[in-house]
Motif scaffolding. Structure first.
Motif, PDB file in Angstrom:
ATOM      1  N   GLY A   1       0.782 -10.621 -26.772  1.00  0.00           N
ATOM      2  CA  GLY A   1       1.362 -11.781 -26.083  1.00  0.00           C
ATOM      3  C   GLY A   1       2.248 -11.359 -24.926  1.00  0.00           C
ATOM      4  O   GLY A   1       2.202 -11.952 -23.841  1.00  0.00           O
ATOM      5  N   SER A   2       3.062 -10.327 -25.128  1.00  0.00           N
ATOM      6  CA  SER A   2       3.955  -9.839 -24.064  1.00  0.00           C
ATOM      7  C   SER A   2       3.164  -9.246 -22.903  1.00  0.00           C
ATOM      8  O   SER A   2       3.474  -9.493 -21.725  1.00  0.00           O
ATOM      9  N   LEU A   3       2.133  -8.459 -23.225  1.00  0.00           N
ATOM     10  CA  LEU A   3       1.293  -7.882 -22.175  1.00  0.00           C
ATOM     11  C   LEU A   3       0.560  -8.971 -21.392  1.00  0.00           C
ATOM     12  O   LEU A   3       0.453  -8.907 -20.163  1.00  0.00           O
ATOM     13  N   ASN A   4       0.071  -9.976 -22.098  1.00  0.00           N
ATOM     14  CA  ASN A   4      -0.615 -11.085 -21.437  1.00  0.00           C
ATOM     15  C   ASN A   4       0.302 -11.819 -20.472  1.00  0.00           C
ATOM     16  O   ASN A   4      -0.090 -12.166 -19.353  1.00  0.00           O
ATOM     17  N   THR A   5       1.525 -12.079 -20.912  1.00  0.00           N
ATOM     18  CA  THR A   5       2.488 -12.784 -20.058  1.00  0.00           C
ATOM     19  C   THR A   5       2.722 -12.013 -18.770  1.00  0.00           C
ATOM     20  O   THR A   5       2.746 -12.596 -17.672  1.00  0.00           O
ATOM     21  N   PHE A   6       2.890 -10.698 -18.880  1.00  0.00           N
ATOM     22  CA  PHE A   6       3.141  -9.882 -17.685  1.00  0.00           C
ATOM     23  C   PHE A   6       1.942  -9.880 -16.741  1.00  0.00           C
ATOM     24  O   PHE A   6       2.078 -10.139 -15.539  1.00  0.00           O
TER      25      PHE A   6
ATOM     26  N   ILE B   1       0.397 -10.932 -11.824  1.00  0.00           N
ATOM     27  CA  ILE B   1      -0.744 -10.364 -11.092  1.00  0.00           C
ATOM     28  C   ILE B   1      -1.892 -11.351 -10.934  1.00  0.00           C
ATOM     29  O   ILE B   1      -2.245 -11.743  -9.818  1.00  0.00           O
ATOM     30  N   LEU B   2      -2.458 -11.799 -12.040  1.00  0.00           N
ATOM     31  CA  LEU B   2      -3.770 -12.441 -11.982  1.00  0.00           C
ATOM     32  C   LEU B   2      -3.787 -13.846 -11.398  1.00  0.00           C
ATOM     33  O   LEU B   2      -4.698 -14.188 -10.643  1.00  0.00           O
TER      34      LEU B   2
ATOM     35  N   LYS C   1      -6.095 -19.555 -17.223  1.00  0.00           N
ATOM     36  CA  LYS C   1      -6.576 -18.606 -18.232  1.00  0.00           C
ATOM     37  C   LYS C   1      -7.824 -19.119 -18.936  1.00  0.00           C
ATOM     38  O   LYS C   1      -8.828 -18.417 -19.045  1.00  0.00           O
ATOM     39  N   ARG C   2      -7.763 -20.366 -19.390  1.00  0.00           N
ATOM     40  CA  ARG C   2      -8.906 -20.907 -20.113  1.00  0.00           C
ATOM     41  C   ARG C   2     -10.062 -21.245 -19.170  1.00  0.00           C
ATOM     42  O   ARG C   2     -11.226 -21.185 -19.554  1.00  0.00           O
ATOM     43  N   GLY C   3      -9.721 -21.598 -17.921  1.00  0.00           N
ATOM     44  CA  GLY C   3     -10.782 -21.825 -16.939  1.00  0.00           C
ATOM     45  C   GLY C   3     -11.551 -20.553 -16.654  1.00  0.00           C
ATOM     46  O   GLY C   3     -12.784 -20.548 -16.610  1.00  0.00           O
ATOM     47  N   LEU C   4     -10.835 -19.444 -16.494  1.00  0.00           N
ATOM     48  CA  LEU C   4     -11.493 -18.164 -16.237  1.00  0.00           C
ATOM     49  C   LEU C   4     -12.290 -17.705 -17.457  1.00  0.00           C
ATOM     50  O   LEU C   4     -13.404 -17.190 -17.315  1.00  0.00           O
TER      51      LEU C   4
END
Length: 476
Positions: free
Chosen positions: A9-14, A19-20, A266-269
């Motif tokens: 979860g922490s990595l995803n948030t960053f 970035i993305l 996120k969910r669209g991608l």
């Protein structure tokens, strides 16, 4: 497992916050402008190309057609992301997440054109016809095999293993809630069905998905249309709610506009895959006369996925108001449909998600296979990969929803970053291919691509050099 979920979860948030999200929007705008909004100007051509027949090779074999390659990639797109992914977006980001899903699809159409056209240009021959994808255009277009190997490892892990665990997780939850069948049993049955198909090769995969995907999509869309017609008087209010929630004008969930933007993109991608680097693996298998043809076909796939099927699910959920009750994932979609059409909806969704997600598992598997071949062809490696796929199908069926979605977001993020760097560096080649296609269409031709159609193009294996007569016509 709680610690593991917290770390992902922490990595995803960053990754997504810093970035993305900015990269996907900025590059979508850049590609749209550079290609003069190809995703809108060529809509009619996209539908026409669906009927293009596969070309026949010198040895008399007919390759995978545009439509078959389209259905393989759509098989991966149309699945859990459309039914469960949309639900998680709305549950976490409110109705405003739908707006951001639309935006990323509209901009992502141009991104999808670039990556799929490049996959066609740099494809290679194999025993079934052609294969290719980001790993191949990284090696041949950028002369960076190391980058291709990294991407091949990441996509094999992401699609073949992690994303397939997401699919089986959703199937097991839906079937368990509707029919009471044990989730481990569901996983074992699904793994057995998967084994039957994935040991048959890409042509069997293309055949299965060519039948399943259009039929399932049409049935689901018809049900959504029925629900919309029944609720037509409240549709204007629903659109107002979506736009107000998207920009924080109406607080629907904690986090407001930030949550809506994050979850929507996120969910669209995850669902339409534009820019992720996955669909080009299917695009490369098509036997077409010009790379831009498959680029346009895959752009249509993005629109089909998000603007039609994901939107159908979103409207069903928002009109039911079930998203305010604490439900998430496929359970929310089942509850919303039950609200609209009765108790039989739960069983319908369970059956539909089983078939949707099963077709996604088939498409996902192929992405891993072609990238294993890129690293180094080995029957043993391929066999072990197939066993790992089956193992992850069983694993996904038994673990909690948060575990598989957290892993999916993380692996998807790494994939997209690597691929976006590559297609940005190679965008000029895709733009040149589109220009060549447009000029030939203007002359009334069925466009044909040659290895020297674009000056300075190197490392091309599957396109013949331009005949002398054609060269003189173009020069004169």
């Amino acid at each position: 497992m709680d610690y593991f979920t917290a770390v992902t979860g922490s990595l995803n948030t960053f990754i997504w916050t810093y970035i993305l999200i900015a990269a996907l929007i900025a590059l979508g705008i850049y590609f749209s402008i550079r290609l003069k909004w190809v995703q809108f100007r060529y809509i009619g051509e996209m539908f026409r190309l669906l009927t293009d027949k596969a070309t026949i090779s010198a040895d008399g074999k007919r390759g995978i057609s545009s439509f078959q390659a389209f259905t393989v990639s759509t098989a991966s797109r149309v699945g859990t992301g459309n039914l469960a992914g949309v639900a998680t977006a709305i549950a976490g980001g409110g109705p405003g997440a739908v707006f951001w899903m639309w935006l990323i699809a509209l901009l992502g159409g141009a991104t999808s054109f670039v990556e799929s056209t490049l996959a066609q240009i740099y494809k290679v021959k194999d025993k079934d016809g052609f294969r290719g994808g980001p790993a191949y255009y990284m090696e041949k277009g950028l002369n960076a095999r190391w980058m291709g190997i990294i991407f091949a490892i990441v996509i094999t892990f992401s699609f073949g293993l992690v994303f397939n665990s997401v699919q089986s997780n959703t199937i097991s939850i839906a079937v368990n809630e509707s029919y009471g069948l044990n989730r481990l049993t569901i996983g074992l049955i699904l793994a057995g069905l998967t084994a039957v198909v994935i040991f048959g090769g890409i042509k069997r995969i293309a055949h299965v998905t060519q039948i399943l995907v259009p039929v399932l999509a049409i049935l689901y869309i018809l049900l959504a249309l029925y629900i919309l017609v029944r609720n037509i008087t409240v549709l204007p209010d629903m659109f107002v709610l979506i736009f107000e929630s998207a920009f924080g004008l109406r607080e629907v969930v904690s986090g407001g506009v930030g949550a809506a933007l994050m979850m929507g993109i996120k969910r669209g991608l995850f669902s339409n895959e534009a820019g992720m680097g996955s669909a080009p693996n299917a695009a490369a298998t098509a036997a077409v006369t010009h790379p831009a043809k498959q680029g346009l076909i895959q752009t249509l796939g993005v629109f089909t996925d998000t603007l039609i099927i994901c939107t159908s699910t979103a409207f069903i959920i928002i009109l039911s108001n079930e998203y305010t009750g604490g439900l998430d994932g496929i359970s929310l979609t089942q509850a919303a449909l039950t609200y609209h059409v009765g108790d039989w909806a739960g069983a319908f969704v369970a059956t539909a998600i089983f078939l949707f997600a099963f077709s996604s598992i088939i498409g996902n598997y192929y992405y891993g296979e072609t990238n294993i071949d890129f690293i180094k062809y080995s029957p043993i490696s391929l066999f072990l990969y197939r066993l790992a796929v089956l193992g992850m199908v069983v694993f996904g069926a038994t673990v909690e929803l948060e575990v598989v979605w957290g892993l999916a977001d993380l692996s998807m993020g790494f994939m997209a970053i690597i691929n976006l760097i590559a297609i940005t560096l190679l965008a000029k080649i895709a733009a040149a291919a589109l220009k060549d296609y447009r000029l030939q269409k203007k002359e009334g031709k069925d466009p044909v691509f040659y290895s020297d159609s674009i000056p300075g193009l190197e490392n091309i294996e599957c396109w013949d050099t331009m005949p002398e007569e054609e060269m003189k016509k173009r020069q004169g």
